[in-house]
Scaffold this motif. Structure first.
Motif: not given
Length: 53
Positions: A39-46
């Motif tokens: 759900i976390n957008r920053d984690a998705q990018l990484v």
């Protein structure tokens, strides 16, 4: 070769997936991640950067 299909729930930045795939490679098993969920957008990018998703 056997193939394990799996889903990566609460995937974070992909650390568990990378470790799982490395472990299965050492056992001569093929893997396929059919779904990743974070759900976390920053984690998705990484995650996308780390595992190429």
């Amino acid at each position: 070769m056997k193939k394990i299909r799996f889903i990566d729930l609460f995937s974070g930045i992909g650390g568990m997936r990378l470790a799982f795939e490395a472990a299965t490679r050492s056992l001569n098993l093929e893997t396929e991640c059919v779904l990743s969920s974070e759900i976390n957008r920053d984690a998705q990018l990484v995650y996308q950067y780390m595992v190429g998703g």
